[in-house]
Write an enzyme that holds these catalytic residues in place. Structure first.
Site, PDB file in Angstrom:
ATOM      1  N   TYR A 170      -2.056  -0.754  10.616  1.00  0.00           N
ATOM      2  CA  TYR A 170      -2.085  -1.083   9.182  1.00  0.00           C
ATOM      3  C   TYR A 170      -0.767  -0.665   8.523  1.00  0.00           C
ATOM      4  CZ  TYR A 170      -3.739  -1.119   4.295  1.00  0.00           C
ATOM      5  OH  TYR A 170      -3.891  -1.362   2.949  1.00  0.00           O
ATOM      6  N   SER A 173       0.867  -1.184   0.000  1.00  0.00           N
ATOM      7  CA  SER A 173       0.000   0.000   0.000  1.00  0.00           C
ATOM      8  C   SER A 173       0.905   1.236   0.000  1.00  0.00           C
ATOM      9  CB  SER A 173      -0.844  -0.013   1.276  1.00  0.00           C
ATOM     10  OG  SER A 173      -1.495   1.233   1.468  1.00  0.00           O
TER      11      SER A 173
HETATM   12  N1  NAP Z   1      -8.691  -0.945  -1.398  1.00  0.00           N
HETATM   13  C1  NAP Z   1      -7.691  -0.134  -1.100  1.00  0.00           C
HETATM   14  O1  NAP Z   1      -7.838   1.099  -1.028  1.00  0.00           O
HETATM   15  C2  NAP Z   1      -6.308  -0.692  -0.888  1.00  0.00           C
HETATM   16  C3  NAP Z   1      -5.210   0.176  -0.978  1.00  0.00           C
HETATM   17  C4  NAP Z   1      -3.936  -0.325  -0.753  1.00  0.00           C
HETATM   18  C5  NAP Z   1      -3.753  -1.657  -0.468  1.00  0.00           C
HETATM   19  N2  NAP Z   1      -4.826  -2.485  -0.381  1.00  0.00           N
HETATM   20  C6  NAP Z   1      -4.593  -3.899  -0.036  1.00  0.00           C
HETATM   21  O2  NAP Z   1      -5.228  -4.742  -0.967  1.00  0.00           O
HETATM   22  C7  NAP Z   1      -5.507  -6.003  -0.352  1.00  0.00           C
HETATM   23  C8  NAP Z   1      -6.931  -6.428  -0.713  1.00  0.00           C
HETATM   24  O3  NAP Z   1      -7.861  -5.527  -0.154  1.00  0.00           O
HETATM   25  P1  NAP Z   1      -9.205  -5.080  -0.898  1.00  0.00           P
HETATM   26  O4  NAP Z   1      -9.093  -3.641  -1.116  1.00  0.00           O
HETATM   27  O5  NAP Z   1      -9.507  -5.965  -2.030  1.00  0.00           O
HETATM   28  O6  NAP Z   1     -10.254  -5.275   0.315  1.00  0.00           O
HETATM   29  P2  NAP Z   1     -11.475  -6.297   0.521  1.00  0.00           P
HETATM   30  O7  NAP Z   1     -12.446  -6.154  -0.597  1.00  0.00           O
HETATM   31  O8  NAP Z   1     -11.939  -6.068   1.909  1.00  0.00           O
HETATM   32  O9  NAP Z   1     -10.785  -7.711   0.403  1.00  0.00           O
HETATM   33  C9  NAP Z   1      -9.973  -8.245   1.421  1.00  0.00           C
HETATM   34  C10 NAP Z   1      -9.744  -9.732   1.162  1.00  0.00           C
HETATM   35  O10 NAP Z   1      -8.919 -10.261   2.203  1.00  0.00           O
HETATM   36  C11 NAP Z   1      -9.538 -11.431   2.734  1.00  0.00           C
HETATM   37  N3  NAP Z   1      -9.222 -11.582   4.146  1.00  0.00           N
HETATM   38  C12 NAP Z   1      -9.460 -10.696   5.161  1.00  0.00           C
HETATM   39  N4  NAP Z   1      -9.090 -11.232   6.329  1.00  0.00           N
HETATM   40  C13 NAP Z   1      -8.608 -12.474   6.061  1.00  0.00           C
HETATM   41  C14 NAP Z   1      -8.099 -13.532   6.863  1.00  0.00           C
HETATM   42  N5  NAP Z   1      -8.001 -13.447   8.213  1.00  0.00           N
HETATM   43  N6  NAP Z   1      -7.706 -14.672   6.247  1.00  0.00           N
HETATM   44  C15 NAP Z   1      -7.808 -14.804   4.908  1.00  0.00           C
HETATM   45  N7  NAP Z   1      -8.290 -13.853   4.100  1.00  0.00           N
HETATM   46  C16 NAP Z   1      -8.689 -12.694   4.673  1.00  0.00           C
HETATM   47  C17 NAP Z   1     -11.039 -11.220   2.513  1.00  0.00           C
HETATM   48  O11 NAP Z   1     -11.716 -12.467   2.393  1.00  0.00           O
HETATM   49  P3  NAP Z   1     -12.583 -13.202   3.536  1.00  0.00           P
HETATM   50  O12 NAP Z   1     -13.405 -12.171   4.229  1.00  0.00           O
HETATM   51  O13 NAP Z   1     -13.377 -14.197   2.729  1.00  0.00           O
HETATM   52  O14 NAP Z   1     -11.576 -13.861   4.414  1.00  0.00           O
HETATM   53  C18 NAP Z   1     -11.035 -10.525   1.148  1.00  0.00           C
HETATM   54  O15 NAP Z   1     -10.998 -11.470   0.116  1.00  0.00           O
HETATM   55  C19 NAP Z   1      -5.264  -5.804   1.143  1.00  0.00           C
HETATM   56  O16 NAP Z   1      -4.010  -6.354   1.494  1.00  0.00           O
HETATM   57  C20 NAP Z   1      -5.210  -4.293   1.304  1.00  0.00           C
HETATM   58  O17 NAP Z   1      -4.403  -3.884   2.375  1.00  0.00           O
HETATM   59  C21 NAP Z   1      -6.099  -2.038  -0.591  1.00  0.00           C
END
Ligand code: NAP
Length: 265
Positions: free
Chosen positions: A154, A141
């Site tokens: 985070y 991130s």
């Molecule tokens: N969206 C943003 O603005 C952004 C920006 C920078 C970086 N990121 C990074 O991108 C990645 C994906 O996030 P996203 O934006 O796609 O958010 P999201 O839609 O909330 O997806 C998060 C994913 O992580 C899984 N997850 C959460 N806790 C978990 C656990 N304990 N064990 C296994 N899986 C788990 C969730 O699946 P389940 O609930 O089915 O477990 C879901 O598939 C993250 O690492 C986040 O930090 C996101």
């Protein structure tokens, strides 16, 4: 890398960025291993892709359950006989002042975002070293590069990933295993709703920054050619965050002044 018939293991594949990766890799002819906690959501993704047992394996896991992850990696390796690409994407964010936040909440952020990805990588690397090829992709991130209000645990977990994978990259050059850190700014997914508040409960709503952000499919399309070249770091964000990353390098003090007056939710 040509992804046809390559095996790609994606964590956090049930939603957002992970689901977008699953769509893109599948379109390129890859075999997928899809992981997260919610089996039914992984099955939905598989069905939406039009995939079947020959090209998609569902492997539910909890990144916070470190003790189970070596076993899960064995199952993943057995599914199609090898893993070519591991996408460490699963994760959770945070919306709380550090001074008010339970240490349990900080530990959970570290367990899911840092230790989970670290342990899966440790479990997969020996097979990549033996086959003398592989690619580890980590969704870090901009919070892995600088900190803001309400993201202490985070940002710590993402900074820790940056340090860990810088080291792994150096160790893996001689084995032809690449490491790519992807550093997105806000992407419109469920990340804010699922963010942890001080007591560990979910924040439950989408923040303004995310409402107007690019969606996950667009993010994956934008980084695709750099990813295929196994570029070591990829930034994908609005011009505002790109500028912040530049200012951080030139004058950390100036960035602190800018951030002090910026809206970060
Ligand atoms: N969206 C943003 O603005 C952004 C920006 C920078 C970086 N990121 C990074 O991108 C990645 C994906 O996030 P996203 O934006 O796609 O958010 P999201 O839609 O909330 O997806 C998060 C994913 O992580 C899984 N997850 C959460 N806790 C978990 C656990 N304990 N064990 C296994 N899986 C788990 C969730 O699946 P389940 O609930 O089915 O477990 C879901 O598939 C993250 O690492 C986040 O930090 C996101």
């Amino acid at each position: 890398m040509d992804y046809k018939n390559k095996t790609i293991w994606i964590t956090g594949a049930s939603s957002g960025i992970g689901e977008a990766f699953a769509k893109k890799f599948f379109k390129e002819g890859a075999k997928l291993i899809l992981s997260s906690r919610r089996k039914e959501e992984l099955e939905r993704v598989k069905e939406d892709l039009g995939a079947d047992e020959s090209n998609c394996f569902i492997l539910p896991l909890d990144l916070a359950d470190s003790d189970s992850l070596q076993r899960k990696a064995k199952e993943a390796l057995a599914a199609f006989g090898k893993i070519d690409v591991l996408v460490n994407n699963g994760g959770i964010s945070q919306r709380s002042l550090f001074a008010e936040t339970d240490m349990k909440t900080i530990r959970r952020l570290m367990e899911v975002n840092f230790f989970g990805s670290a342990e899966l990588t440790r479990a997969v690397l020996p097979s990549m070293m033996e086959q003398k090829s592989g690619h580890i992709i980590v969704i870090s991130s901009v919070a892995g590069k600088f900190g803001t209000k309400f993201r202490s645990g985070y940002a710590a977990s993402k900074h820790a990933l940056q340090g860990l994978f810088d080291c792994i990259r150096q160790e893996m050059y001689e084995y032809n295993v690449g490491v790519t850190m992807v550093c997105p700014g806000p992407i419109k997914t469920n990340i804010t709703q699922n963010s942890l508040t001080a007591d560990g409960t979910n924040f439950g709503k989408m923040g303004d920054l995310h409402k107007s952000a690019m969606d996950a499919d667009e993010m994956v399309t934008r980084i695709w050619s750099d990813l295929k070249k196994q570029k070591e770091e990829i930034y994908v964000s609005s011009p505002k965050e790109k500028l912040a990353l530049l200012v951080k390098r030139i004058s950390p003090r100036l960035l602190n002044i800018i951030l002090k007056n910026s809206k970060v939710t």
